[in-house]
Every structure is written in structure tokens, then in C-alpha cells.
Design a protein around this motif. Structure first.
Motif, PDB file in Angstrom:
ATOM      1  N   GLY A 277       0.819  -1.207   0.000  1.00  0.00           N
ATOM      2  CA  GLY A 277       0.000   0.000   0.000  1.00  0.00           C
ATOM      3  C   GLY A 277       0.849   1.252   0.000  1.00  0.00           C
ATOM      4  O   GLY A 277       2.079   1.205  -0.054  1.00  0.00           O
ATOM      5  N   PRO A 278       0.182   2.413   0.048  1.00  0.00           N
ATOM      6  CA  PRO A 278       0.922   3.679   0.067  1.00  0.00           C
ATOM      7  C   PRO A 278       1.640   3.882   1.392  1.00  0.00           C
ATOM      8  O   PRO A 278       1.250   3.321   2.417  1.00  0.00           O
ATOM      9  N   GLY A 279       2.682   4.676   1.356  1.00  0.00           N
ATOM     10  CA  GLY A 279       3.456   4.965   2.558  1.00  0.00           C
ATOM     11  C   GLY A 279       4.727   5.714   2.211  1.00  0.00           C
ATOM     12  O   GLY A 279       4.950   6.129   1.071  1.00  0.00           O
ATOM     13  N   LYS A 280       5.565   5.867   3.189  1.00  0.00           N
ATOM     14  CA  LYS A 280       6.812   6.599   2.998  1.00  0.00           C
ATOM     15  C   LYS A 280       7.809   5.739   2.252  1.00  0.00           C
ATOM     16  O   LYS A 280       7.924   4.535   2.475  1.00  0.00           O
ATOM     17  N   GLY A 281       8.566   6.344   1.340  1.00  0.00           N
ATOM     18  CA  GLY A 281       9.580   5.629   0.586  1.00  0.00           C
ATOM     19  C   GLY A 281       9.011   4.973  -0.657  1.00  0.00           C
ATOM     20  O   GLY A 281       7.801   4.967  -0.905  1.00  0.00           O
ATOM     21  N   SER A 282       9.900   4.387  -1.455  1.00  0.00           N
ATOM     22  CA  SER A 282       9.468   3.748  -2.694  1.00  0.00           C
ATOM     23  C   SER A 282       8.706   2.462  -2.444  1.00  0.00           C
ATOM     24  O   SER A 282       7.874   2.054  -3.262  1.00  0.00           O
ATOM     25  N   GLY A 283       9.015   1.777  -1.332  1.00  0.00           N
ATOM     26  CA  GLY A 283       8.318   0.546  -1.001  1.00  0.00           C
ATOM     27  C   GLY A 283       8.803  -0.670  -1.749  1.00  0.00           C
ATOM     28  O   GLY A 283       8.239  -1.758  -1.576  1.00  0.00           O
ATOM     29  N   THR A 284       9.819  -0.543  -2.573  1.00  0.00           N
ATOM     30  CA  THR A 284      10.308  -1.668  -3.379  1.00  0.00           C
ATOM     31  C   THR A 284      11.641  -2.169  -2.847  1.00  0.00           C
ATOM     32  O   THR A 284      12.453  -1.404  -2.322  1.00  0.00           O
ATOM     33  N   VAL A 285      11.864  -3.452  -3.015  1.00  0.00           N
ATOM     34  CA  VAL A 285      13.136  -4.068  -2.649  1.00  0.00           C
ATOM     35  C   VAL A 285      14.142  -3.775  -3.752  1.00  0.00           C
ATOM     36  O   VAL A 285      13.832  -3.905  -4.943  1.00  0.00           O
ATOM     37  N   ARG A 286      15.340  -3.409  -3.373  1.00  0.00           N
ATOM     38  CA  ARG A 286      16.373  -3.076  -4.348  1.00  0.00           C
ATOM     39  C   ARG A 286      17.376  -4.206  -4.475  1.00  0.00           C
ATOM     40  O   ARG A 286      17.464  -5.086  -3.613  1.00  0.00           O
ATOM     41  N   ASP A 287      18.143  -4.171  -5.566  1.00  0.00           N
ATOM     42  CA  ASP A 287      19.131  -5.224  -5.779  1.00  0.00           C
ATOM     43  C   ASP A 287      20.196  -5.213  -4.689  1.00  0.00           C
ATOM     44  O   ASP A 287      20.688  -6.272  -4.275  1.00  0.00           O
TER      45      ASP A 287
ATOM     46  N   THR B 278      12.735   2.658   2.712  1.00  0.00           N
ATOM     47  CA  THR B 278      11.981   2.233   1.530  1.00  0.00           C
ATOM     48  C   THR B 278      10.580   1.730   1.868  1.00  0.00           C
ATOM     49  O   THR B 278       9.685   1.766   1.024  1.00  0.00           O
ATOM     50  N   GLY B 279      10.365   1.226   3.073  1.00  0.00           N
ATOM     51  CA  GLY B 279       9.063   0.691   3.444  1.00  0.00           C
ATOM     52  C   GLY B 279       8.883  -0.780   3.137  1.00  0.00           C
ATOM     53  O   GLY B 279       7.784  -1.320   3.294  1.00  0.00           O
ATOM     54  N   MET B 280       9.937  -1.461   2.678  1.00  0.00           N
ATOM     55  CA  MET B 280       9.837  -2.898   2.434  1.00  0.00           C
ATOM     56  C   MET B 280       9.770  -3.648   3.764  1.00  0.00           C
ATOM     57  O   MET B 280      10.035  -3.083   4.836  1.00  0.00           O
ATOM     58  N   THR B 281       9.447  -4.944   3.698  1.00  0.00           N
ATOM     59  CA  THR B 281       9.397  -5.783   4.898  1.00  0.00           C
ATOM     60  C   THR B 281      10.373  -6.939   4.740  1.00  0.00           C
ATOM     61  O   THR B 281      10.578  -7.453   3.636  1.00  0.00           O
ATOM     62  N   VAL B 282      10.960  -7.352   5.856  1.00  0.00           N
ATOM     63  CA  VAL B 282      11.922  -8.455   5.872  1.00  0.00           C
ATOM     64  C   VAL B 282      11.498  -9.417   6.973  1.00  0.00           C
ATOM     65  O   VAL B 282      11.245  -9.002   8.117  1.00  0.00           O
ATOM     66  N   SER B 283      11.425 -10.690   6.639  1.00  0.00           N
ATOM     67  CA  SER B 283      11.078 -11.723   7.617  1.00  0.00           C
ATOM     68  C   SER B 283      11.909 -12.965   7.335  1.00  0.00           C
ATOM     69  O   SER B 283      12.422 -13.139   6.221  1.00  0.00           O
ATOM     70  N   SER B 284      12.059 -13.820   8.336  1.00  0.00           N
ATOM     71  CA  SER B 284      12.843 -15.046   8.169  1.00  0.00           C
ATOM     72  C   SER B 284      12.206 -16.172   8.967  1.00  0.00           C
ATOM     73  O   SER B 284      11.529 -15.928   9.977  1.00  0.00           O
ATOM     74  N   LYS B 285      12.445 -17.382   8.489  1.00  0.00           N
ATOM     75  CA  LYS B 285      11.939 -18.556   9.202  1.00  0.00           C
ATOM     76  C   LYS B 285      12.928 -19.695   9.027  1.00  0.00           C
ATOM     77  O   LYS B 285      13.640 -19.778   8.019  1.00  0.00           O
ATOM     78  N   VAL B 286      12.968 -20.577  10.020  1.00  0.00           N
ATOM     79  CA  VAL B 286      13.881 -21.723  10.004  1.00  0.00           C
ATOM     80  C   VAL B 286      13.177 -22.885   9.316  1.00  0.00           C
ATOM     81  O   VAL B 286      11.994 -23.142   9.538  1.00  0.00           O
TER      82      VAL B 286
END
Length: 284
Positions: free
Chosen positions: A157-167, A247-255
Motif C-alpha cells: 500500500g501507500p506509505g513513505k519511501g518507494s516501497g520496493t526491494v532493491r538489488d 523504503t518501506g519494504m518488509t523483511v522476515s525469516s523462518k527456520v
């Protein structure tokens, strides 16, 4: 009558005396003329009269000559010292350039030799015995085992930053997992090998030559605890935290207990040959 006549005669004589004496029109400028004609004070005239006629002593002449020689020698030395560093700098730069050129040539030779070694190990059907460790490094065999999955997702959704993951975000995660001891890594199913690149092309991110899109799943096989810690501590943790805020992206991890990765699809290497050499080969 006699008294008046006497006074009249005296006045006439005074008028005649006044007319007889010539009047200097520049008499009022006498002080200025005196200053222009003799600008020195009387004290200077007396000092000159007392000391000016004395001839200079031989010791004084020798001292003046010595000072003049010293000043001339100092000027020559200073000029030489100013000109000397220019030549030294040029020679130093030439020496450094030749040394750097030799270093670059040596590194190019190392790159070529290592490339040939990689080609020998990666070519299928070669007579050399298969080395599991080498196959793991070159990503030429399938692999499976425990590890973690790191997911980077664009903001929906809308928010601060581009919101996209970069290389560079993906590259940071991949490098951190390698540094933590990962045995194998893939991005959206694309195995990461020695020649793999992660670059942005337009609006897509390419892994090697394959475009991938959000969500980006970075899978790594290895010690799950060490891999998880590498993402939250040190420079990597600071970078990912700042990237999410900017950027507003999200990062998560799982085992994961079991992760399976396919072998890296190898591409054939094509080498250019000089035109003259190809013509000679054809004529022979």
C-alpha cells in the motif's frame, strides 16, 4: 606754515623711498621656497658635515660584500630546491604507475588461471574425479539440508519511501549469509554460484539473466542459528533496519528443517578469436 611744509616734505620723501625699493611678488612664498630648496632639517646638515665626509671602512665594505654573496647563494639554493621536487614527483609517479601495471597484469593472470580451473571442474564428463566440496562451491550439484528462508517483500500500500526491494538489499542479505557459513544459497529458486550477479534492469531484478519479482525468497542451507543471527547483528542488521524505514519494504525469516536446491545451470563459455587467426585457420 613752516611746520606744515616740513611735514609735507617728509611725506613726499617717504613716498619716493617706498617707490624706489622694488617689491618681490614671491616674498610671501619664501617659507615654501625654503622648504623646497632645502628639504633636510638643519640637524641632518650638521650630521652630514660631521660624518658624511668620513670614508667607509674596509671592514664595512667586506661585510656588505659578504651579505650580498650570502643572499645570492641563498637565492640559488632556494630556486634549486623548488625545482627539484617536480622531477622527483614525476619519477615517483612513473615508478608507481609501472608497479601498479605489473600488479594488474599479475592479477589478470590469476583471474584467467582461476577461470580455467573453474571451467575444468564445472565441465561435465571430464576425466577429473568429482570433488564434493568443489561442486558445492561451484553450485554444480543439487543440495538439500536445514537452513533458513529470508523473505523480502515490496510494500503493498501507500506509505513513505518507494516501497520496493532493491538489488543492493538482496546482495546485502546474500553476502551476510555467505559470511555466516552458508553452504548454498538461492533467490526465488535461482542457485547462486561464483559468477552469479544480482542487478536491476528497468523495473525488474535479474539473478544471472532470470528476472525475479516480489516476494523475494532467499534460501540458505547451513547452521540456522548462525544464519539467523547474521541478519540481526552488526552492519547487516543496521542496514536492513534502515532500509525498512527508508523504503518501506518488509523483511522476515523462518527456520526450515529441509531445503532443497537444484544445481546451477551452466552456460557455455564463448571466446573471441582474432580475425587474422581465423582466416589463417581457414586457409590452412
Amino acid at each position: 606754515m613752516t611746520h606744515r611744509g616740513h611735514r609735507g616734505d617728509a611725506a613726499g620723501e617717504a613716498v619716493q623711498a617706498t617707490q624706489a625699493v622694488p617689491v618681490d611678488p614671491a616674498a610671501s612664498m619664501s617659507l615654501l621656497n625654503s622648504l623646497l630648496a632645502n628639504p633636510l632639517d638643519a640637524g641632518y646638515e650638521h650630521y652630514r658635515a660631521d660624518h658624511g665626509s668620513r670614508p667607509a671602512s674596509l671592514a664595512g665594505k667586506i661585510g656588505v660584500f659578504a651579505v650580498a654573496v650570502a643572499l645570492g647563494f641563498g637565492s640559488i639554493v632556494a630556486t634549486s630546491s623548488l625545482r627539484a621536487p617536480a622531477g622527483d614527483v614525476k619519477s615517483d609517479l612513473k615508478t608507481q604507475a609501472s608497479q601498479r601495471s605489473a600488479t594488474v597484469e599479475a592479477l589478470n593472470d590469476d583471474v584467467q588461471s582461476l577461470g580455467r580451473a573453474i571451467d575444468q571442474y564445472s565441465q561435465s564428463g571430464s576425466g577429473a574425479a568429482s570433488d564434493p566440496a568443489q561442486d558445492m562451491v561451484t553450485a554444480t550439484t543439487p543440495v538439500h539440508g536445514p537452513g533458513i528462508t529470508v523473505t523480502l517483500t515490496d510494500r503493498s500500500g501507500p506509505g513513505k519511501g518507494s516501497g520496493t526491494v532493491r538489488d543492493q538489499d538482496l546482495a546485502m542479505v546474500v553476502n551476510a549469509l555467505w559470511a555466516a557459513g552458508a553452504d548454498a544459497i538461492s533467490i526465488n529458486g535461482q542457485r547462486i554460484g561464483p559468477d552469479t550477479f544480482v542487478r536491476t534492469a528497468g523495473s525488474a531484478i535479474l539473478v544471472n539473466v532470470t528476472p525475479v519479482s516480489s516476494p523475494y525468497e532467499v534460501r540458505a542451507i547451513g547452521d540456522s542459528n548462525a544464519l539467523s543471527v547474521s541478519l540481526v547483528r552488526g552492519a547487516t542488521g543496521d542496514y536492513l533496519s534502515a532500509a525498512q524505514s527508508v523504503t518501506g519494504m518488509t523483511v522476515s525469516s523462518k527456520v526450515s528443517d529441509n531445503i532443497t536446491m537444484e544445481a546451477l545451470t551452466l552456460t557455455d563459455s564463448h571466446y573471441a578469436t582474432p580475425v587474422g587467426a581465423s582466416n589463417e585457420g581457414g586457409s590452412s
